[in-house]
Design an enzyme around this catalytic site. Structure first.
Site, PDB file in Angstrom:
ATOM      1  N   ASP A  26       0.861  -1.194   0.000  1.00 43.08           N
ATOM      2  CA  ASP A  26       0.000   0.000   0.000  1.00 43.08           C
ATOM      3  C   ASP A  26       0.893   1.238   0.000  1.00 43.08           C
ATOM      4  OD1 ASP A  26      -2.306   1.549   0.031  1.00 43.08           O
ATOM      5  OD2 ASP A  26      -2.530   1.460   2.211  1.00 43.08           O
ATOM      6  N   LEU A  27       1.842   1.267  -0.925  1.00 41.58           N
ATOM      7  CA  LEU A  27       2.928   2.252  -0.866  1.00 41.58           C
ATOM      8  C   LEU A  27       2.570   3.530  -1.605  1.00 41.58           C
ATOM      9  CD1 LEU A  27       5.747   2.476   0.395  1.00 41.58           C
ATOM     10  CD2 LEU A  27       6.685   1.825  -1.818  1.00 41.58           C
TER      11      LEU A  27
END
Length: 296
Positions: free
Chosen positions: A203-204
């Site tokens: 979830d960068l």
């Protein structure tokens, strides 16, 4: 609000769309950041603690230390926030490349490959082969059972489940659903050269890259799994990357495969669908536009 036993000097500190955040002093005198929310899913914070330790294990980038894990809270090392500087951006690129290169035992939940009893050394406990804890984004859970190749994981654990949810909520049109299904059918063709599973943050987006007061990067709020390394990089570009220096430094350490530029929006399709499922139909045009381009 749920906090560790004996916590004092409680002050609100950030938080997001899903969790509340608090700056507290623990009973042993350490400063901590505590994230919590009512009705958290069982094992949710333990999974996040595992993710932080798994990303930190290669020693390539700093992650907040895990201080305490409860069913409805996670206490992390308090880090005074700063701003990511140019050197920090380059460190982030190099470090992310090293984390990706450290790899995962499978495409999916890395704990699926850990067999035995007791602790796995990364704070997750031992899990039988074939297990797959879901990736959670608040109320949304996506399956993480291992698959033999990346394209199959992308289709069966990301695109098709998300398309079903979006269509069921009524914000994805029938034309959009057909386009996504066509992308699923073409996935092995579109995915580019095969690569081994990378160790992904999952979830960068830029909000999950923190800097300390020296301008050095940290990774926070992971949703880890083993997958294609271009996923993290595409996500980092989705809502505005901190700096292009990140990608140049990354490519110097772990050069991207030919054609990666043409795959960026393909990999952005799942997070756009996630946001649509969680927050509503304003993401429909973006999701359907991307699907139609790759369906052609």
């Amino acid at each position: 609000m749920s906090l560790p036993l004996g916590a004092r000097d409680v002050r609100r500190s950030g938080g997001g769309d899903i969790n509340e955040g608090w700056h507290v002093t623990l009973a042993d005198g350490r400063d901590a950041f505590v994230k919590t929310r009512a009705q958290a899913h069982p094992g949710e914070y333990a999974s996040e603690a595992f993710g932080l330790r798994w990303l930190g294990e290669p020693g390539a980038l700093r992650v907040p230390g895990v201080l305490e894990v409860g069913e409805d809270y996670l206490a992390l090392e308090w880090i005074e926030p700063g701003r990511l500087d140019a050197a920090g951006a380059e460190e982030l690129g190099r470090g992310l490349a090293a984390i990706h290169e450290a790899g995962s035992p499978c495409f999916g939940d890395p704990r699926a490959g850990i067999v035995g009893s007791g602790d796995d050394g990364l704070g997750g406990g031992a899990v039988g082969a074939g297990a797959g804890e879901p990736t959670r984004f608040g109320s949304l859970a996506l399956p993480n059972e291992a698959t033999p190749d990346w394209a199959s994981f992308f289709v069966e654990r990301r695109l098709r489940p998300l398309a079903r949810l979006a269509a069921g909520q009524g914000w994805l049109t029938s034309a959009g659903a057909r386009a996504i299904e066509r992308v699923c059918e073409r996935a092995h063709e579109l995915a580019g050269p095969q690569e081994p599973p990378a160790r992904l943050h999952g979830d960068l987006w830029s909000g999950n890259v923190m800097a300390d007061t020296r301008g050095r990067p940290l990774l926070i709020d992971p949703a880890v799994y083993g997958g294609h390394r271009e996923m993290d990089l595409a996500m980092l570009r989705l809502f505005g990357a901190p700096s292009e220096r990140i990608f140049a430094a990354y490519n110097e350490v772990f050069a991207l495969a030919e054609g990666w530029q043409q795959r960026v929006e393909l990999w952005q399709l799942p997070p756009i669908l996630v946001h649509g499922v969680l927050f509503g139909g304003s993401y429909r045009a973006a999701a359907e536009g991307i699907a139609l381009r790759y369906a052609a």
